[in-house]
Design a protein around this motif. Structure first.
Motif, PDB file in Angstrom:
ATOM      1  N   GLU A 284       0.829  -1.200   0.000  1.00  0.00           N
ATOM      2  CA  GLU A 284       0.000   0.000   0.000  1.00  0.00           C
ATOM      3  C   GLU A 284       0.870   1.259   0.000  1.00  0.00           C
ATOM      4  N   LEU A 285       1.910   1.271   0.835  1.00  0.00           N
ATOM      5  CA  LEU A 285       2.795   2.439   0.900  1.00  0.00           C
ATOM      6  C   LEU A 285       3.576   2.616  -0.406  1.00  0.00           C
ATOM      7  N   GLN A 286       4.033   1.498  -0.975  1.00  0.00           N
ATOM      8  CA  GLN A 286       4.780   1.593  -2.233  1.00  0.00           C
ATOM      9  C   GLN A 286       3.907   2.119  -3.361  1.00  0.00           C
ATOM     10  N   ALA A 287       2.619   1.759  -3.344  1.00  0.00           N
ATOM     11  CA  ALA A 287       1.697   2.256  -4.370  1.00  0.00           C
ATOM     12  C   ALA A 287       1.613   3.774  -4.333  1.00  0.00           C
ATOM     13  N   ARG A 288       1.683   4.348  -3.137  1.00  0.00           N
ATOM     14  CA  ARG A 288       1.653   5.802  -3.004  1.00  0.00           C
ATOM     15  C   ARG A 288       2.931   6.425  -3.561  1.00  0.00           C
ATOM     16  N   CYS A 289       4.054   5.784  -3.281  1.00  0.00           N
ATOM     17  CA  CYS A 289       5.325   6.270  -3.830  1.00  0.00           C
ATOM     18  C   CYS A 289       5.336   6.168  -5.354  1.00  0.00           C
ATOM     19  N   ASP A 290       4.738   5.095  -5.874  1.00  0.00           N
ATOM     20  CA  ASP A 290       4.726   4.879  -7.323  1.00  0.00           C
ATOM     21  C   ASP A 290       4.007   6.012  -8.061  1.00  0.00           C
ATOM     22  N   VAL A 291       2.946   6.538  -7.461  1.00  0.00           N
ATOM     23  CA  VAL A 291       2.219   7.636  -8.103  1.00  0.00           C
ATOM     24  C   VAL A 291       3.162   8.808  -8.349  1.00  0.00           C
ATOM     25  N   ALA A 292       3.947   9.160  -7.341  1.00  0.00           N
ATOM     26  CA  ALA A 292       4.873  10.294  -7.465  1.00  0.00           C
ATOM     27  C   ALA A 292       6.042   9.971  -8.386  1.00  0.00           C
ATOM     28  N   ASN A 293       6.603   8.782  -8.251  1.00  0.00           N
ATOM     29  CA  ASN A 293       7.782   8.415  -9.040  1.00  0.00           C
ATOM     30  C   ASN A 293       7.452   8.310 -10.528  1.00  0.00           C
ATOM     31  N   LYS A 294       6.308   7.701 -10.855  1.00  0.00           N
ATOM     32  CA  LYS A 294       5.938   7.536 -12.265  1.00  0.00           C
ATOM     33  C   LYS A 294       5.538   8.862 -12.910  1.00  0.00           C
TER      34      LYS A 294
END
Length: 404
Positions: A284-294
């Motif tokens: 769940e936390l990585q999914a939030r990071c993915d939004v910003a990184n992508k």
């Protein structure tokens, strides 16, 4: 002769009927008897304890519509003396029901309004009661983010900064916010004020760009918690997930009005991971990071509310990952100061942390604890439209200061 045969048949029937009774008695003697259900309601959590005559094993699950937490106690039978239903009426639990689910299982059902991160079910053995099932509901961690919270021993006046004139909103704004991630990579950007390549820009637009530095910036806003994860819960039942989303949506409008492109990790009460409620905490936390990184964002801002068992804890804190971008501390500090200016909260400083979302994002990132939802006064501020708008304005001002 017929009478003799009838007597023999009756005798055989009695012997046959007696066998199940003996077997059932033997089975019960090897099982745990559930003897009582106790409920304790504290300021920060509701605890339910199910007592048994022996150590037990359990299987738990969560049901929805309405939300219920179920604990199946294996190898157990329910004493007829136990009350089958108990109305609790706390801000975490409304009702507890217990019943014999099948011949080997006692089922406990708790109706609750909290998410999975606010529930803990475990067993205890030994002591005055040989076997116990403990079900805790509420604010179960030391605080909402996992950081150690130190209570203030003296009142610190809010930090002040020179007043800044609010920037005039641009004459145009994006028609809609980007709901999905772009299929093409955003154009390369730099930390300096973006070059003004549009020949048709007015003098006012150029002045706005120089004042705010937000025109053309790409910003990811993360509303903490959501879906099955309620986050911390205030004294009157206000949930952190609802407050952070309210602030984030208001912040989105403010930033887009200044010409920024804003990505939201969530815009509704839901999880961010595609796995939804089945995702692990890390997923769940990585999914939030993915939004910003992508999205190749310029900055990442995660919005949270603090919580502590002592309702006296209060104030605003900015967090950053010390081993990440050197600019993360500046971002965290600018936002913290601006939120304090708007809300009038006490300063708890800008602190380094190891929080996943600021550690695994590729750009300057901060997690801001706007105020303590566990503090009655600050909960009232956070739950109000005025307080949410001021918090959003403070974060927007801090972002503008960072890019300024």
């Amino acid at each position: 002769m017929k009478r003799y045969l009838r007597l023999m048949m009756m005798f055989a029937l009695l012997v046959t009927c007696a066998v199940p009774v003996q077997t059932e008695a033997a089975d019960l003697s090897s099982m745990a008897e559930v003897t009582g259900v106790r409920v304790g309601d504290g300021s920060d959590k509701t605890r339910i304890v199910v007592d048994a005559t022996k150590a037990v094993t359990i299987k738990t699950m969560t049901l929805s519509n309405p939300t219920r937490v179920v604990a199946d106690i294996k190898g157990a039978w329910l004493s007829p003396k136990v009350k089958k239903e108990t109305a609790v009426g706390s801000r975490f639990v409304s009702k507890v029901r217990v019943a014999q689910f099948d011949k080997n299982t006692v089922r406990v059902v708790v109706e609750t309004n909290v998410g999975k991160n606010n529930v803990n079910v475990f067993t205890l053995k030994g002591g005055p009661v040989p076997g116990r099932v403990v079900m805790d509901f509420g604010n179960l961690g030391p605080d909402s983010s996992g950081a150690t919270v130190k209570l203030p021993d003296v009142k610190t006046p809010p930090e002040t900064k020179p007043a800044r004139e609010p920037a005039t909103k641009p004459t145009t704004k994006p028609e809609t916010k980007p709901e999905t991630k772009p299929t093409t990579k955003p154009v390369e950007r730099h930390d300096e004020t973006p070059a003004k390549t549009n020949e048709e820009k007015s003098d006012t637009d150029r002045q706005i760009d120089e004042i705010t530095g937000l025109q053309g910036r790409v910003i990811t806003i993360d509303a903490g918690h959501g879906g099955n994860d309620s986050g911390a819960i205030g004294p009157t039942g206000v949930t952190e997930k609802s407050v952070t989303l309210n602030i984030a949506l208001r912040l989105q409008k403010l930033l887009e009005a200044e010409g920024a492109t804003v990505y939201m990790t969530r815009t509704t009460d839901t999880e961010v991971s595609p796995k939804g409620g089945k995702a692990s905490d890390i997923e769940e936390l990585q999914a939030r990071c993915d939004v910003a990184n992508k999205a190749n964002s310029d900055i990442f801002v995660s919005i949270h509310n603090d919580s502590f068992t002592n309702g006296a804890a209060k104030g605003t804190t900015g967090y950053y990952y010390a081993r990440g971008s050197a600019k993360s501390r500046v971002l965290a500090d600018d936002i913290r100061k601006a939120v304090i200016d708007e809300l009038g909260t006490e300063s708890r400083g800008t602190q380094s942390c190891n929080f996943y979302v600021v550690k695994h994002t590729d750009m300057p990132a901060t997690l801001v604890e706007v105020a303590f939802i566990s503090n009655p006064s600050e909960e009232k501020i956070l739950a109000s439209d005025e307080g949410a708008q001021k918090a959003a304005q403070g974060i927007a001002d801090g972002i503008a200061d960072y890019f300024g």
